[in-house]
Design a protein around this motif. Structure first.
Motif, PDB file in Angstrom:
ATOM      1  N   ALA A  30      19.497  -1.919 -42.211  1.00  0.00           N
ATOM      2  CA  ALA A  30      18.349  -1.478 -41.410  1.00  0.00           C
ATOM      3  C   ALA A  30      18.168   0.033 -41.492  1.00  0.00           C
ATOM      4  N   GLN A  31      19.282   0.778 -41.426  1.00  0.00           N
ATOM      5  CA  GLN A  31      19.214   2.231 -41.485  1.00  0.00           C
ATOM      6  C   GLN A  31      18.666   2.704 -42.830  1.00  0.00           C
ATOM      7  N   PHE A  32      19.060   2.035 -43.899  1.00  0.00           N
ATOM      8  CA  PHE A  32      18.590   2.408 -45.241  1.00  0.00           C
ATOM      9  C   PHE A  32      17.075   2.315 -45.328  1.00  0.00           C
ATOM     10  N   VAL A  33      16.515   1.246 -44.777  1.00  0.00           N
ATOM     11  CA  VAL A  33      15.063   1.073 -44.808  1.00  0.00           C
ATOM     12  C   VAL A  33      14.378   2.154 -43.968  1.00  0.00           C
ATOM     13  N   MET A  34      14.991   2.478 -42.805  1.00  0.00           N
ATOM     14  CA  MET A  34      14.372   3.459 -41.911  1.00  0.00           C
ATOM     15  C   MET A  34      14.219   4.830 -42.572  1.00  0.00           C
ATOM     16  N   VAL A  35      15.194   5.224 -43.379  1.00  0.00           N
ATOM     17  CA  VAL A  35      15.150   6.564 -43.980  1.00  0.00           C
ATOM     18  C   VAL A  35      14.502   6.561 -45.369  1.00  0.00           C
ATOM     19  N   LEU A  36      14.403   5.388 -45.987  1.00  0.00           N
ATOM     20  CA  LEU A  36      13.881   5.315 -47.348  1.00  0.00           C
ATOM     21  C   LEU A  36      12.438   5.808 -47.427  1.00  0.00           C
ATOM     22  N   ASP A  37      11.623   5.415 -46.443  1.00  0.00           N
ATOM     23  CA  ASP A  37      10.197   5.762 -46.484  1.00  0.00           C
ATOM     24  C   ASP A  37       9.944   7.258 -46.424  1.00  0.00           C
ATOM     25  N   SER A  38      10.891   8.019 -45.881  1.00  0.00           N
ATOM     26  CA  SER A  38      10.664   9.449 -45.723  1.00  0.00           C
ATOM     27  C   SER A  38      10.691  10.201 -47.045  1.00  0.00           C
ATOM     28  N   THR A  39      11.279   9.611 -48.098  1.00  0.00           N
ATOM     29  CA  THR A  39      11.368  10.313 -49.384  1.00  0.00           C
ATOM     30  C   THR A  39      10.869   9.496 -50.571  1.00  0.00           C
ATOM     31  N   VAL A  40      10.750   8.183 -50.420  1.00  0.00           N
ATOM     32  CA  VAL A  40      10.452   7.342 -51.567  1.00  0.00           C
ATOM     33  C   VAL A  40       9.068   7.614 -52.141  1.00  0.00           C
ATOM     34  N   MET A  41       8.150   8.104 -51.299  1.00  0.00           N
ATOM     35  CA  MET A  41       6.776   8.323 -51.756  1.00  0.00           C
ATOM     36  C   MET A  41       6.538   9.734 -52.281  1.00  0.00           C
ATOM     37  N   ASN A  42       7.536  10.627 -52.142  1.00  0.00           N
ATOM     38  CA  ASN A  42       7.351  12.010 -52.591  1.00  0.00           C
ATOM     39  C   ASN A  42       6.959  12.095 -54.061  1.00  0.00           C
ATOM     40  N   VAL A  43       7.519  11.202 -54.870  1.00  0.00           N
ATOM     41  CA  VAL A  43       7.265  11.249 -56.310  1.00  0.00           C
ATOM     42  C   VAL A  43       6.123  10.326 -56.715  1.00  0.00           C
ATOM     43  N   SER A  44       5.474   9.678 -55.739  1.00  0.00           N
ATOM     44  CA  SER A  44       4.444   8.676 -56.061  1.00  0.00           C
ATOM     45  C   SER A  44       3.080   9.011 -55.493  1.00  0.00           C
ATOM     46  N   ILE A  45       2.935  10.187 -54.907  1.00  0.00           N
ATOM     47  CA  ILE A  45       1.698  10.513 -54.197  1.00  0.00           C
ATOM     48  C   ILE A  45       0.469  10.401 -55.103  1.00  0.00           C
ATOM     49  N   SER A  46       0.552  10.998 -56.292  1.00  0.00           N
ATOM     50  CA  SER A  46      -0.619  10.996 -57.173  1.00  0.00           C
ATOM     51  C   SER A  46      -1.016   9.580 -57.581  1.00  0.00           C
ATOM     52  N   THR A  47      -0.014   8.710 -57.799  1.00  0.00           N
ATOM     53  CA  THR A  47      -0.308   7.331 -58.187  1.00  0.00           C
ATOM     54  C   THR A  47      -0.960   6.558 -57.043  1.00  0.00           C
ATOM     55  N   VAL A  48      -0.448   6.743 -55.821  1.00  0.00           N
ATOM     56  CA  VAL A  48      -1.015   6.061 -54.655  1.00  0.00           C
ATOM     57  C   VAL A  48      -2.456   6.515 -54.439  1.00  0.00           C
ATOM     58  N   VAL A  49      -2.689   7.825 -54.550  1.00  0.00           N
ATOM     59  CA  VAL A  49      -4.039   8.365 -54.384  1.00  0.00           C
ATOM     60  C   VAL A  49      -4.998   7.743 -55.391  1.00  0.00           C
ATOM     61  N   SER A  50      -4.544   7.601 -56.643  1.00  0.00           N
ATOM     62  CA  SER A  50      -5.385   7.006 -57.679  1.00  0.00           C
ATOM     63  C   SER A  50      -5.637   5.529 -57.410  1.00  0.00           C
ATOM     64  N   ASP A  51      -4.587   4.785 -57.018  1.00  0.00           N
ATOM     65  CA  ASP A  51      -4.729   3.350 -56.774  1.00  0.00           C
ATOM     66  C   ASP A  51      -5.689   3.058 -55.623  1.00  0.00           C
ATOM     67  N   LEU A  52      -5.644   3.900 -54.581  1.00  0.00           N
ATOM     68  CA  LEU A  52      -6.457   3.648 -53.394  1.00  0.00           C
ATOM     69  C   LEU A  52      -7.752   4.447 -53.384  1.00  0.00           C
ATOM     70  N   ASP A  53      -8.022   5.158 -54.494  1.00  0.00           N
ATOM     71  CA  ASP A  53      -9.235   5.965 -54.608  1.00  0.00           C
ATOM     72  C   ASP A  53      -9.383   6.888 -53.403  1.00  0.00           C
ATOM     73  N   SER A  54      -8.297   7.637 -53.126  1.00  0.00           N
ATOM     74  CA  SER A  54      -8.263   8.497 -51.954  1.00  0.00           C
ATOM     75  C   SER A  54      -7.983   9.929 -52.388  1.00  0.00           C
ATOM     76  N   SER A  55      -7.393  10.725 -51.517  1.00  0.00           N
ATOM     77  CA  SER A  55      -7.118  12.127 -51.807  1.00  0.00           C
ATOM     78  C   SER A  55      -5.695  12.472 -51.398  1.00  0.00           C
ATOM     79  N   VAL A  56      -5.193  13.584 -51.957  1.00  0.00           N
ATOM     80  CA  VAL A  56      -3.858  14.054 -51.588  1.00  0.00           C
ATOM     81  C   VAL A  56      -3.821  14.445 -50.116  1.00  0.00           C
ATOM     82  N   THR A  57      -4.920  15.010 -49.620  1.00  0.00           N
ATOM     83  CA  THR A  57      -4.979  15.395 -48.207  1.00  0.00           C
ATOM     84  C   THR A  57      -4.805  14.188 -47.297  1.00  0.00           C
ATOM     85  N   ALA A  58      -5.462  13.078 -47.633  1.00  0.00           N
ATOM     86  CA  ALA A  58      -5.328  11.858 -46.837  1.00  0.00           C
ATOM     87  C   ALA A  58      -3.902  11.333 -46.895  1.00  0.00           C
ATOM     88  N   MET A  59      -3.272  11.424 -48.069  1.00  0.00           N
ATOM     89  CA  MET A  59      -1.900  10.963 -48.209  1.00  0.00           C
ATOM     90  C   MET A  59      -0.949  11.817 -47.389  1.00  0.00           C
TER      91      MET A  59
END
Length: 557
Positions: A30-59
């Protein structure tokens, strides 16, 4: 004893060990999942923005509100654990978090991702995080408790450090969405086996004071949100204040950051006054403020907040250096951070063993000095090609320092109070973790962006670029200098009307400005690590043992 008996005895021994530490396995998942989200997306921001047709500011807004949700409602989550029971809170929180993760995994747009990730996952986390700490204290005593908290600390650090590697791998070869599907599977395991966790503490029949909830939530939101926006609004002198009908919002010429923080602090002062008033009237407070009068707990929480501030600052700067300056992709960035993950786990285990010979304060102090040394090493490693081995050594040393801290702080905090207060202390730990993370990101981010703007302006002014070209550049960067991949600056310059040679010169200036600002930010991290040394004076000089229950004469529990 024959040859057949030996394997049977060995199997029985393994079974006993597995049974003893199975609770740590469940809570660690449970603890692993709680802390994973805080860093797992740091390297994926640009991809998420592209997939959701959004912006870095929104992310960035989604990431910010994930922290804000937890910081603002953590004390309420801890109190609900007292009312429902810690194990039930763990299960309910895990289910809520899993629902949010599932929504995030299948989100068709940024609005659904924001709701699932920033809000629902955050609300689930505030039930799970205090319950983990309280249930560990319920299930282990003495040396086993030290080992259990060290193991959870190692899992936390591993989640923080492995997040970029996992996110980079999944984003590069599959999809970032699979990370959240994996979280649902892990939490399903937690829910199914939660009944194996013993719960010694009795449920409490108490009333939750709604005014206390509002004061604490709004106060923490004010402080945290103000700090996070400092890199945009400025700390005191207004930089890029929001506007209404073309009029900048900066009351009395002071940045909104300062006003948010001041109002937040005032609300928190009123919150603590409210808690003392409730206790004096024999009513149930949201937080027993007298807990913070315990020197050991106060010091343990402060060091914990400092630890997470350093982690957040480090994980903000390192991806900027690796991706924006050097042009590394997601998986390459994750691998460069991997030495920190390995050493954090190793030194969490080593710190637990070391605690049989050294006091917690000595282990913590050594860890803090190692963090200072690692920041210095990383500062020396900043160059345009990452040619020095100092970077890898610095990351390994950073993990070592964080691992030594993780091996001690959980037990130091929980051993400073009686069993009936462990849930509240678990909530306080969550608050200090999120406040530390927000402060680290805001402070280091503000230093980095401010230094980038000043260094870039100075570089342009001192360059051989024609005056009219400098005027074009100054006009384009009047609203601030953004952190962008250095490799794109030449094209940006040409799009702004510069010649090929001028655009190439501009790129060289920008790269040097990025390196200069990174060095300044790493120096800020050194100062932050040194300041954290002042917070560890109250860490005990002996192995902390659980306190014996002592009734509060002034409080109806």
């Amino acid at each position: 004893m024959n040859e057949r008996t030996l394997p049977a005895l060995a199997g029985d021994k393994i079974g006993v060990v597995m049974k003893k530490w199975f609770v740590v396995l469940i809570l660690g998942a449970a603890q692993f999942v709680m802390v994973l989200d805080s860093t797992v997306m740091n390297v994926s921001i640009s991809t998420v923005v592209s997939d959701l047709d959004s912006s870095v500011t929104a992310m960035q807004t989604a990431i910010t509100f994930y922290t804000l949700t937890m910081a603002a409602t953590m004390l309420l989550g801890a109190k609900l654990g007292d009312i429902w029971g810690r194990r039930r809170a763990l299960v309910i929180g895990s289910i809520v978090y899993a629902v949010g993760s599932l929504m995030t995994a299948f989100s068709p747009n940024m609005a659904v991702l924001f709701l699932g990730w920033s809000i629902i996952e955050g609300l689930g986390a505030v039930l799970v995080i205090p319950a983990i700490a309280a249930l560990l204290a319920d299930n282990y005593e003495g040396r086993d408790r030290v080992t259990a908290f060290a193991a959870i600390g190692a899992v936390s650090g591993a989640g923080v450090a492995a997040g970029p590697l996992i996110g980079g791998f999944m984003t590069t070869y599959f999809s970032w969405r699979y990370v959240f599907v994996g979280e649902v599977v892990i939490l399903l395991f937690v829910v199914i086996f939660a009944r194996r966790i013993a719960e010694k503490s009795q449920r409490q029949s108490i009333r939750i004071d709604l005014l206390s909830v509002l004061l604490s939530a709004l106060g923490l939101v004010g402080v945290v949100f103000g700090m996070l926006q400092s890199k945009v609004w400025g700390w005191i002198v207004p930089l890029h204040s929001p506007e209404i009908n073309g009029v900048e919002i900066a009351p009395l010429g002071i940045s909104l950051t300062a006003w948010f923080i001041v109002v937040g602090v005032v609300l928190l002062v009123l919150f603590f006054a409210r808690q003392r008033s409730l206790v004096a009237r024999g009513r149930d407070p949201l937080l027993h403020a007298d807990l913070l009068s315990i020197r050991q707990l106060r010091s343990g929480l402060s060091v914990l907040g400092g630890q997470y501030a350093i982690i957040a600052g480090l994980f903000f700067m390192v991806p900027v250096y690796l991706q924006m300056t050097l042009g590394f992709n997601a998986i390459e960035t994750g691998w460069r951070i991997f030495p920190l993950s390995v050493s954090l786990i190793l030194f969490s285990i080593f710190g637990t063993r070391l605690s049989t010979r050294w006091s917690p304060r000595r282990v913590v102090r050594v860890g803090q000095w190692v963090l200072v040394a690692s920041a210095i090493l990383l500062l020396t490693a900043i160059d345009p090609r990452l040619s020095s081995p100092a970077f890898g050594i610095g990351m390994f040393c950073a993990g070592a320092g964080l691992g030594l801290l993780a091996s001690q702080l959980g037990n130091v905090n929980m051993s400073s109070v009686t069993a009936k207060d462990t849930s509240e202390v678990g909530g306080l730990q969550g608050v200090f973790q999120n406040l530390g993370s927000s402060l680290g990101t805001a402070l280091i981010g503000s230093i980095l962006i401010g230094a980038l703007a000043s260094s870039f302006a100075s570089g342009v002014a001192q360059s051989a670029l024609p005056a009219e070209t400098q005027a074009i550049i100054n006009a384009e960067t009047e609203g601030g200098v953004a952190i962008v991949p250095a490799s794109t600056v030449e094209q940006i310059g040409q799009d702004a009307g510069l010649t090929a040679d001028e655009a190439e010169t501009l790129q060289e200036i920008y790269i040097e400005s990025q390196l200069s600002s990174l060095r300044t930010a790493f120096f800020g991290l050194i100062v932050l690590a040194l300041l954290s040394l002042m917070l560890s004076r109250g860490i005990p000089n002996e192995v902390p043992l659980p306190r014996t229950p002592a009734p509060r004469a002034t409080t109806a529990r």
